[in-house]
Design a protein around this motif. Structure first.
Motif, PDB file in Angstrom:
ATOM      1  N   MET A 141       0.830  -1.211   0.000  1.00 43.73           N
ATOM      2  CA  MET A 141       0.000   0.000   0.000  1.00 43.73           C
ATOM      3  C   MET A 141       0.863   1.260   0.000  1.00 43.73           C
ATOM      4  SD  MET A 141      -2.920  -1.325   2.617  1.00 43.73           S
ATOM      5  CE  MET A 141      -4.039   0.038   2.503  1.00 43.73           C
ATOM      6  N   ALA A 142       2.016   1.202   0.662  1.00 44.09           N
ATOM      7  CA  ALA A 142       2.918   2.355   0.649  1.00 44.09           C
ATOM      8  C   ALA A 142       3.464   2.590  -0.759  1.00 44.09           C
ATOM      9  CB  ALA A 142       4.062   2.142   1.630  1.00 44.09           C
ATOM     10  N   PHE A 143       3.840   1.510  -1.451  1.00 43.19           N
ATOM     11  CA  PHE A 143       4.329   1.660  -2.825  1.00 43.19           C
ATOM     12  C   PHE A 143       3.244   2.217  -3.740  1.00 43.19           C
ATOM     13  CE2 PHE A 143       7.696  -1.565  -1.805  1.00 43.19           C
ATOM     14  CZ  PHE A 143       8.759  -0.705  -2.015  1.00 43.19           C
ATOM     15  N   LYS A 144       2.003   1.776  -3.558  1.00 49.69           N
ATOM     16  CA  LYS A 144       0.900   2.281  -4.381  1.00 49.69           C
ATOM     17  C   LYS A 144       0.604   3.749  -4.086  1.00 49.69           C
ATOM     18  CE  LYS A 144      -1.498  -2.056  -5.174  1.00 49.69           C
ATOM     19  NZ  LYS A 144      -2.734  -2.824  -4.946  1.00 49.69           N
ATOM     20  N   SER A 145       0.921   4.211  -2.890  1.00 48.72           N
ATOM     21  CA  SER A 145       0.652   5.603  -2.526  1.00 48.72           C
ATOM     22  C   SER A 145       1.561   6.573  -3.265  1.00 48.72           C
ATOM     23  CB  SER A 145       0.820   5.796  -1.021  1.00 48.72           C
ATOM     24  OG  SER A 145      -0.133   5.051  -0.321  1.00 48.72           O
ATOM     25  N   TYR A 146       2.692   6.097  -3.760  1.00 47.45           N
ATOM     26  CA  TYR A 146       3.591   6.979  -4.507  1.00 47.45           C
ATOM     27  C   TYR A 146       2.980   7.413  -5.839  1.00 47.45           C
ATOM     28  CZ  TYR A 146       7.443   6.062  -1.294  1.00 47.45           C
ATOM     29  OH  TYR A 146       8.237   5.997  -0.192  1.00 47.45           O
ATOM     30  N   ASP A 147       2.025   6.640  -6.365  1.00 44.23           N
ATOM     31  CA  ASP A 147       1.423   6.958  -7.654  1.00 44.23           C
ATOM     32  C   ASP A 147       0.320   8.011  -7.559  1.00 44.23           C
ATOM     33  OD1 ASP A 147       3.068   5.119  -8.844  1.00 44.23           O
ATOM     34  OD2 ASP A 147       1.597   3.491  -8.751  1.00 44.23           O
ATOM     35  N   LYS A 148      -0.111   8.357  -6.376  1.00 43.28           N
ATOM     36  CA  LYS A 148      -1.175   9.350  -6.211  1.00 43.28           C
ATOM     37  C   LYS A 148      -0.642  10.752  -6.507  1.00 43.28           C
ATOM     38  CE  LYS A 148      -4.106   6.938  -3.004  1.00 43.28           C
ATOM     39  NZ  LYS A 148      -5.209   6.756  -3.918  1.00 43.28           N
TER      40      LYS A 148
END
Length: 117
Positions: free
Chosen positions: A72-79
């Motif tokens: 989830m932390a890695f996916k948050s970089y795309d926001k």
């Protein structure tokens, strides 16, 4: 020693989740998942030395939730850039490091136990 590490990981999970809940203006109920896992880890630390089931459950829960929050932390970089993005990154990495650190110490203790048998 592992009991204290697990208790620290549980407290970090509770504090990170509650801070995420109160810092988010929309107050999503899913922000309570982290504190719930933290409370479970705190209760499992009570029987950690005596009960092998609590040991395995703590290990499994820590590793699974640690990997999930890292993802989830890695996916948050795309926001898009916003205060929410940085809050999500900090909270998810904090939870991930706490859980994976607890899992690493539990695995190290298990390896030590196998060496003594």
């Amino acid at each position: 020693m592992n009991k204290n590490i697990q208790r620290l990981a549980g407290l970090i999970m509770i504090l990170a989740g509650l801070s995420s809940f109160f810092l988010n203006p929309s107050r999503p109920p899913t922000a309570f998942i982290g504190p719930f896992i933290g409370v479970v880890l705190l209760f499992l630390s009570i029987g950690l030395g005596r009960n092998i089931r609590s040991y395995y459950f703590s290990l499994l829960l820590s590793l699974l939730f640690g990997v999930m929050t890292a993802n989830m932390a890695f996916k948050s970089y795309d926001k898009e850039d916003s205060p929410e993005k940085s809050r999500r990154i900090v909270v998810f990495w904090t939870m991930s490091i706490a859980c994976l650190g607890n899992g690493a110490f539990l695995l190290a203790n298990y390896k030590k136990r196998l060496g003594n048998v």
